[in-house]
Design an enzyme around this catalytic site. Structure first.
Site, PDB file in Angstrom:
ATOM      1  N   LYS A  22      33.870  52.947  28.877  1.00  0.00           N
ATOM      2  CA  LYS A  22      34.064  52.083  28.568  1.00  0.00           C
ATOM      3  C   LYS A  22      34.077  50.967  29.777  1.00  0.00           C
ATOM      4  O   LYS A  22      32.992  50.038  29.544  1.00  0.00           O
ATOM      5  CB  LYS A  22      35.772  51.149  28.472  1.00  0.00           C
ATOM      6  CG  LYS A  22      35.554  49.674  28.372  1.00  0.00           C
ATOM      7  CD  LYS A  22      36.842  49.124  27.540  1.00  0.00           C
ATOM      8  CE  LYS A  22      38.018  48.296  28.587  1.00  0.00           C
ATOM      9  NZ  LYS A  22      37.438  47.538  29.132  1.00  0.00           N
ATOM     10  N   ASN A  23      34.437  51.180  30.687  1.00  0.00           N
ATOM     11  CA  ASN A  23      34.051  50.302  32.339  1.00  0.00           C
ATOM     12  C   ASN A  23      33.079  50.482  33.343  1.00  0.00           C
ATOM     13  O   ASN A  23      32.100  50.136  33.922  1.00  0.00           O
ATOM     14  CB  ASN A  23      34.847  50.342  33.012  1.00  0.00           C
ATOM     15  CG  ASN A  23      36.808  49.759  32.681  1.00  0.00           C
ATOM     16  OD1 ASN A  23      36.701  48.464  31.226  1.00  0.00           O
ATOM     17  ND2 ASN A  23      37.906  49.416  32.657  1.00  0.00           N
ATOM     18  N   CYS A 116      41.486  41.079  29.277  1.00  0.00           N
ATOM     19  CA  CYS A 116      43.061  41.183  28.841  1.00  0.00           C
ATOM     20  C   CYS A 116      43.570  40.916  29.367  1.00  0.00           C
ATOM     21  O   CYS A 116      43.796  40.009  30.768  1.00  0.00           O
ATOM     22  CB  CYS A 116      43.677  42.624  28.579  1.00  0.00           C
ATOM     23  SG  CYS A 116      43.390  43.794  28.077  1.00  0.00           S
ATOM     24  N   ARG A 121      43.492  37.809  37.477  1.00  0.00           N
ATOM     25  CA  ARG A 121      41.586  38.467  37.213  1.00  0.00           C
ATOM     26  C   ARG A 121      41.111  36.708  38.018  1.00  0.00           C
ATOM     27  O   ARG A 121      40.853  36.716  37.458  1.00  0.00           O
ATOM     28  CB  ARG A 121      41.518  38.399  36.691  1.00  0.00           C
ATOM     29  CG  ARG A 121      43.213  39.719  35.052  1.00  0.00           C
ATOM     30  CD  ARG A 121      42.549  40.184  34.847  1.00  0.00           C
ATOM     31  NE  ARG A 121      41.832  41.579  34.364  1.00  0.00           N
ATOM     32  CZ  ARG A 121      40.737  41.682  34.397  1.00  0.00           C
ATOM     33  NH1 ARG A 121      41.109  41.804  32.575  1.00  0.00           N
ATOM     34  NH2 ARG A 121      40.491  42.615  34.407  1.00  0.00           N
ATOM     35  N   PRO A 122      41.380  36.548  39.234  1.00  0.00           N
ATOM     36  CA  PRO A 122      39.835  35.476  40.070  1.00  0.00           C
ATOM     37  C   PRO A 122      38.882  36.257  40.551  1.00  0.00           C
ATOM     38  O   PRO A 122      38.596  37.550  40.077  1.00  0.00           O
ATOM     39  CB  PRO A 122      40.887  35.161  41.067  1.00  0.00           C
ATOM     40  CG  PRO A 122      41.998  36.279  41.701  1.00  0.00           C
ATOM     41  CD  PRO A 122      42.150  36.934  40.145  1.00  0.00           C
ATOM     42  N   GLN A 125      35.867  36.979  44.965  1.00  0.00           N
ATOM     43  CA  GLN A 125      35.192  38.063  45.674  1.00  0.00           C
ATOM     44  C   GLN A 125      33.685  38.224  44.918  1.00  0.00           C
ATOM     45  O   GLN A 125      33.209  38.096  46.121  1.00  0.00           O
ATOM     46  CB  GLN A 125      35.689  39.414  45.795  1.00  0.00           C
ATOM     47  CG  GLN A 125      37.328  39.511  45.927  1.00  0.00           C
ATOM     48  CD  GLN A 125      37.145  39.183  47.820  1.00  0.00           C
ATOM     49  OE1 GLN A 125      36.405  39.466  48.753  1.00  0.00           O
ATOM     50  NE2 GLN A 125      38.016  37.534  47.861  1.00  0.00           N
ATOM     51  N   ASP A 304      44.951  51.098  35.205  1.00  0.00           N
ATOM     52  CA  ASP A 304      45.272  51.436  33.829  1.00  0.00           C
ATOM     53  C   ASP A 304      45.460  52.477  33.316  1.00  0.00           C
ATOM     54  O   ASP A 304      45.031  52.424  31.544  1.00  0.00           O
ATOM     55  CB  ASP A 304      43.271  52.028  33.427  1.00  0.00           C
ATOM     56  CG  ASP A 304      42.575  50.086  34.034  1.00  0.00           C
ATOM     57  OD1 ASP A 304      43.149  48.784  33.788  1.00  0.00           O
ATOM     58  OD2 ASP A 304      41.045  50.432  34.170  1.00  0.00           O
ATOM     59  N   ARG A 396      39.068  47.168  21.492  1.00  0.00           N
ATOM     60  CA  ARG A 396      38.286  47.616  21.872  1.00  0.00           C
ATOM     61  C   ARG A 396      37.864  48.201  22.750  1.00  0.00           C
ATOM     62  O   ARG A 396      36.773  48.370  23.801  1.00  0.00           O
ATOM     63  CB  ARG A 396      39.032  45.772  22.891  1.00  0.00           C
ATOM     64  CG  ARG A 396      38.781  44.397  22.826  1.00  0.00           C
ATOM     65  CD  ARG A 396      39.849  43.875  23.208  1.00  0.00           C
ATOM     66  NE  ARG A 396      39.037  43.641  24.639  1.00  0.00           N
ATOM     67  CZ  ARG A 396      39.848  43.312  25.769  1.00  0.00           C
ATOM     68  NH1 ARG A 396      40.919  43.014  25.550  1.00  0.00           N
ATOM     69  NH2 ARG A 396      39.511  43.892  27.398  1.00  0.00           N
TER      70      ARG A 396
HETATM   71  N1  EPU Z   1      40.695  40.590  42.576  1.00  0.00           N
HETATM   72  C1  EPU Z   1      40.746  39.041  42.979  1.00  0.00           C
HETATM   73  N2  EPU Z   1      39.638  38.009  43.039  1.00  0.00           N
HETATM   74  C2  EPU Z   1      38.880  38.881  42.993  1.00  0.00           C
HETATM   75  C3  EPU Z   1      38.623  40.372  42.279  1.00  0.00           C
HETATM   76  C4  EPU Z   1      39.774  40.662  41.843  1.00  0.00           C
HETATM   77  O1  EPU Z   1      41.624  39.117  43.520  1.00  0.00           O
HETATM   78  O2  EPU Z   1      37.371  37.866  42.918  1.00  0.00           O
HETATM   79  C5  EPU Z   1      41.871  40.996  42.329  1.00  0.00           C
HETATM   80  C6  EPU Z   1      42.504  41.433  41.257  1.00  0.00           C
HETATM   81  O3  EPU Z   1      43.379  40.314  40.823  1.00  0.00           O
HETATM   82  C7  EPU Z   1      43.182  42.163  40.718  1.00  0.00           C
HETATM   83  C8  EPU Z   1      42.499  43.333  41.799  1.00  0.00           C
HETATM   84  O4  EPU Z   1      42.106  42.851  43.000  1.00  0.00           O
HETATM   85  O5  EPU Z   1      44.806  42.385  41.040  1.00  0.00           O
HETATM   86  C9  EPU Z   1      41.436  44.360  41.877  1.00  0.00           C
HETATM   87  O6  EPU Z   1      40.411  43.470  40.420  1.00  0.00           O
HETATM   88  P1  EPU Z   1      38.931  44.327  40.168  1.00  0.00           P
HETATM   89  O7  EPU Z   1      38.083  43.610  39.951  1.00  0.00           O
HETATM   90  O8  EPU Z   1      38.843  45.735  40.811  1.00  0.00           O
HETATM   91  O9  EPU Z   1      39.318  44.526  38.605  1.00  0.00           O
HETATM   92  P2  EPU Z   1      38.099  44.213  37.398  1.00  0.00           P
HETATM   93  O10 EPU Z   1      36.899  44.746  38.033  1.00  0.00           O
HETATM   94  O11 EPU Z   1      38.746  43.026  36.733  1.00  0.00           O
HETATM   95  C10 EPU Z   1      38.358  46.547  36.066  1.00  0.00           C
HETATM   96  C11 EPU Z   1      38.793  46.931  35.018  1.00  0.00           C
HETATM   97  C12 EPU Z   1      40.203  47.201  34.412  1.00  0.00           C
HETATM   98  C13 EPU Z   1      40.673  48.017  35.562  1.00  0.00           C
HETATM   99  C14 EPU Z   1      40.630  47.082  37.085  1.00  0.00           C
HETATM  100  C15 EPU Z   1      41.184  47.989  38.466  1.00  0.00           C
HETATM  101  C16 EPU Z   1      36.179  46.624  33.530  1.00  0.00           C
HETATM  102  C17 EPU Z   1      35.917  45.939  32.205  1.00  0.00           C
HETATM  103  N3  EPU Z   1      37.122  46.314  34.488  1.00  0.00           N
HETATM  104  O12 EPU Z   1      38.672  45.302  36.480  1.00  0.00           O
HETATM  105  O13 EPU Z   1      40.198  48.356  33.008  1.00  0.00           O
HETATM  106  O14 EPU Z   1      42.331  47.616  35.411  1.00  0.00           O
HETATM  107  O15 EPU Z   1      38.577  47.099  37.091  1.00  0.00           O
HETATM  108  O16 EPU Z   1      40.731  49.132  38.447  1.00  0.00           O
HETATM  109  O17 EPU Z   1      35.811  47.592  34.972  1.00  0.00           O
HETATM  110  C18 EPU Z   1      41.388  48.004  31.410  1.00  0.00           C
HETATM  111  O18 EPU Z   1      40.136  48.810  31.295  1.00  0.00           O
HETATM  112  O19 EPU Z   1      42.035  47.586  31.021  1.00  0.00           O
HETATM  113  C19 EPU Z   1      41.320  46.956  32.714  1.00  0.00           C
HETATM  114  C20 EPU Z   1      42.342  45.611  32.875  1.00  0.00           C
END
Ligand code: EPU
Length: 417
Positions: A22-23, A116, A121-122, A125, A304, A396
């Site tokens: 998925k990701n 989710c 989830r800001p 970055q 995850d 999903r």
């Molecule tokens: N974070 C910030 N600021 C940012 C981005 C991230 O503070 O601008 C924090 C987040 O709040 C979190 C950490 O950094 O605490 C890591 O977040 P990341 O950006 O790596 O996560 P993501 O890209 O939003 C993806 C997956 C998630 C998975 C995470 C970590 C997708 C669509 N989603 O999320 O998958 O948990 O990486 O591996 O790729 C899931 O599949 O159930 C899922 C939530």
């Protein structure tokens, strides 16, 4: 509305074949629109997040063909228009379109992404990276208008190794002038697959999979082909199912090294695993040693898999702990496990799990995708009948979960209510 009904206690044997990740797929699809030609992606999983991305592509005017697991995307007819909130909030990955449209057209208008509800989830970055590459961002009531006269390569130091921010930076920097360096980049296999795909279309990216990625911008990307990597989280979920109920359950079509953090924990618990180049075979064991887990970015233990793993730890012989370092609200599965007989205490970002002899069937809720996987695993191992509500979250992200589990002996049904 859909719910899942499970009669617990049946052993699982045979094979489960893992679908495309998925990701990874949700990033490859938006990446495809950077091409000035037609691209083809194989091994696309059948999950509703892909349907949501398909809707965005069609809304923008791309020509999309889907046949089995193959998706062909022709973006030559795209019109770069505002992506409305009701579309962007359907999933987190919608914001990969923010980067792809900005990279391709120097302008994008869209809303904060969905996903989710497991924490704030800001996206700071990602926005910092856009600004560093020369973009101006105006935010009004959740709507982002991002424009750039010229995108110019720069060095971006991520405050944390964010998967989303790393991928978004790759997407924009591929079309920026000159060299971009991403420091403290995320190292997940999904990052490598996006970089590889962009490179097959003519991008110049090196270092993906390490914490420093270099991107030299190019003017055009041509057509290309890629195959989605196997879903390591789906694989891990079924390996845990095998740990609970397996009688020689084999998980196929995987890259075992992608879940080393899980398999090493299972070995610590006492599981003998048979691991080949692309399979893992696992059977349940009687005495399971407790373990301590801390979620981290790759190659650490994935957040995850934290919730699915909690189900297994509720049945260990002793006290296990899980520290969730990524998301502040990823323990919503805990009250439902407790309802089923688990003994869990929460102390801030850590849960303490005291093993019990068995769980019992109950009416529970899938509060989010991986919480849903946790509840399904609990239902499979519990005595009696379990009903899991709100399983739209699960659909999903898990391709064909009902059939895959039925095929190995689970008594599980999807019901419309
Ligand atoms: N974070 C910030 N600021 C940012 C981005 C991230 O503070 O601008 C924090 C987040 O709040 C979190 C950490 O950094 O605490 C890591 O977040 P990341 O950006 O790596 O996560 P993501 O890209 O939003 C993806 C997956 C998630 C998975 C995470 C970590 C997708 C669509 N989603 O999320 O998958 O948990 O990486 O591996 O790729 C899931 O599949 O159930 C899922 C939530």
């Amino acid at each position: 509305m859909k719910q899942i009904r499970i009669r617990g206690g049946y052993s699982l044997s045979g094979n489960i074949s893992i679908s495309g990740a998925k990701n990874s797929a949700v990033a490859l699809i938006p990446a495809a629109i950077l091409s000035d030609d037609t691209v083809t992606i194989d091994n696309i999983p059948e999950i509703s997040d892909i349907d949501a991305l398909n809707d965005i592509l069609e809304y923008l005017g791309a020509k999309v063909k889907r046949e089995d697991t193959i998706m062909t995307i022709d973006s030559t007819s795209i019109i770069n228009k505002e992506i409305p909130e009701e579309i962007s909030k359907k999933l987190r990955a919608s914001y990969y379109f923010m980067a792809a449209l900005l990279g391709k057209y120097n302008k994008v208008e869209m809303y904060f992404p969905g996903g989710c509800s497991i924490g704030a989830r800001p996206i700071d970055q990602t926005l910092k990276a856009f600004k560093t590459l020369g973009a101006t961002i105006v935010e009004n009531d959740g709507k982002y208008t991002i424009t750039a006269e010229e995108l110019k390569g720069a060095t971006i130091y991520l405050d944390m190794p964010s998967v989303g921010a790393t991928i978004n930076t790759l997407l924009v920097a591929t079309k920026a002038k000159g060299e971009t360096i991403v420091e403290n980049a995320a190292k997940e296999p999904e990052i490598v697959s996006v970089a590889t795909f962009l490179n097959t279309m003519g991008a110049k990216i090196t270092g993906a999979g390490t914490s420093q990625i270099k991107i030299t911008g190019v003017e055009h990307l041509h057509g290309g082909f890629t195959e989605v990597i196997p879903d390591r989280i789906e694989a891990g979920t079924y390996v845990i199912a095998g740990a609970l109920l397996g009688d020689n359950l084999t998980i196929r079509n995987i890259i075992p090294s992608h879940i080393d953090s899980l398999t090493s924990k299972l070995q610590e618990m006492g599981y003998p695993l048979k691991i080949t180049e692309d399979t893992i075979t696992i059977s349940k064991i009687d005495i399971k040693k407790p373990v301590d887990i801390k979620t981290l970015g790759y190659p650490g233990f994935p957040t995850d898999l934290q919730q699915p793993m909690t189900t297994l730890l509720t049945l260990c012989d002793g006290l296990s702990t899980i520290e969730e370092t990524l998301y502040e609200n990823r323990f919503q599965n805990v009250p439902y496990l407790e309802k089923m007989g688990a003994k869990i205490k929460q102390r801030g970002r850590t849960i303490l799990i005291e093993g019990v002899d068995s769980l019992h069937g109950e009416h529970v809720v899938a509060t989010d995708l991986r919480a849903g996987a946790c509840m399904i695993l609990a239902g499979l191992v519990a005595d009696g009948e379990t009903v899991v509500a709100s399983v739209e979250h699960v659909l999903r992200g898990y391709d064909n979960i009902i059939h895959k589990l039925q095929n190995v002996g689970a008594k599980i049904e999807l019901e419309e209510i």
